[in-house]
Design a protein around this motif. Sequence first.
Motif, mmCIF file in Angstrom:
data_model
loop_
_atom_site.group_PDB
_atom_site.id
_atom_site.type_symbol
_atom_site.label_atom_id
_atom_site.label_comp_id
_atom_site.label_asym_id
_atom_site.label_seq_id
_atom_site.Cartn_x
_atom_site.Cartn_y
_atom_site.Cartn_z
ATOM 1 N N TRP A 1 0.807 -1.181 0.228
ATOM 2 C CA TRP A 1 -0.060 -0.021 0.084
ATOM 3 C C TRP A 1 0.975 1.166 -0.169
ATOM 4 O O TRP A 1 1.880 1.436 0.572
ATOM 5 C CB TRP A 1 -1.035 0.123 1.346
ATOM 6 N N PHE A 2 0.337 2.401 -0.610
ATOM 7 C CA PHE A 2 1.006 3.493 -0.628
ATOM 8 C C PHE A 2 0.158 4.730 -0.337
ATOM 9 O O PHE A 2 -0.870 4.635 -0.625
ATOM 10 C CB PHE A 2 1.816 3.877 -2.016
ATOM 11 N N GLY A 3 0.624 5.722 0.523
ATOM 12 C CA GLY A 3 0.033 6.845 0.997
ATOM 13 C C GLY A 3 0.043 7.739 -0.507
ATOM 14 O O GLY A 3 0.531 7.572 -1.367
ATOM 15 N N VAL A 4 -0.674 9.083 -0.194
ATOM 16 C CA VAL A 4 -0.608 9.949 -1.078
ATOM 17 C C VAL A 4 0.758 10.609 -1.021
ATOM 18 O O VAL A 4 1.299 10.948 0.078
ATOM 19 C CB VAL A 4 -1.542 11.110 -0.820
ATOM 20 N N PRO A 5 1.352 10.768 -2.230
ATOM 21 C CA PRO A 5 2.835 11.372 -2.354
ATOM 22 C C PRO A 5 2.756 12.754 -1.986
ATOM 23 O O PRO A 5 1.844 13.286 -2.349
ATOM 24 C CB PRO A 5 3.225 11.282 -3.750
ATOM 25 N N ILE A 6 3.630 13.430 -1.379
ATOM 26 C CA ILE A 6 4.121 14.857 -0.949
ATOM 27 C C ILE A 6 5.153 15.353 -2.051
ATOM 28 O O ILE A 6 6.251 14.573 -2.187
ATOM 29 C CB ILE A 6 4.229 15.026 0.254
ATOM 30 N N SER B 1 -4.452 0.474 9.035
ATOM 31 C CA SER B 1 -5.692 0.732 9.691
ATOM 32 C C SER B 1 -6.268 1.643 8.719
ATOM 33 O O SER B 1 -5.635 2.276 7.582
ATOM 34 C CB SER B 1 -5.542 1.554 10.842
ATOM 35 N N ALA B 2 -7.784 1.832 8.604
ATOM 36 C CA ALA B 2 -8.580 2.629 7.757
ATOM 37 C C ALA B 2 -7.924 4.030 7.792
ATOM 38 O O ALA B 2 -7.869 4.770 6.964
ATOM 39 C CB ALA B 2 -9.865 2.619 7.904
ATOM 40 N N GLU B 3 -7.567 4.630 9.078
ATOM 41 C CA GLU B 3 -6.946 5.773 9.045
ATOM 42 C C GLU B 3 -5.720 6.015 8.439
ATOM 43 O O GLU B 3 -5.311 7.225 8.072
ATOM 44 C CB GLU B 3 -6.562 6.155 10.763
ATOM 45 N N TRP B 4 -4.688 5.132 8.467
ATOM 46 C CA TRP B 4 -3.424 5.345 7.788
ATOM 47 C C TRP B 4 -3.796 5.310 6.252
ATOM 48 O O TRP B 4 -3.186 5.918 5.453
ATOM 49 C CB TRP B 4 -2.827 3.740 7.932
#
Length: 105
Positions: free
Chosen positions: A38-43, A100-103
């Motif tokens: 999984w990847f977060g949104v890039p900054i 987690s859903a928050e992550w």
Amino acid sequence: MDRAAYHQGPFGSAHVGRDAIAAHWTATLSRQKDPVVWFGVPIVSVDRAAVEWWCILHDPATGVPRTAAGCLVLRLAEDGRCTQFHEYWHGAQDTAVEPSAEWLT
């Protein structure tokens, strides 16, 4: 880039140059099986980018899962190619934990 560098953590020696970086990743990925990533949104800024990641891997010999999460920090050349790649991560051995859903938000 011939002088591109990959740093795993703040204290290890850098893998410098395309061949050294490719050799490191070939060896690393050969020790992992069935990755889920999984990847977060890039900054992204002018010459830098950062992104959080999370993964579950399995040991190819035993099938035992591992969970790791971390952050990638990249420095970019004027042409957009990565010149410096720093990776920081933490791992949890012998367990598969989804983010987690928050992550994920």
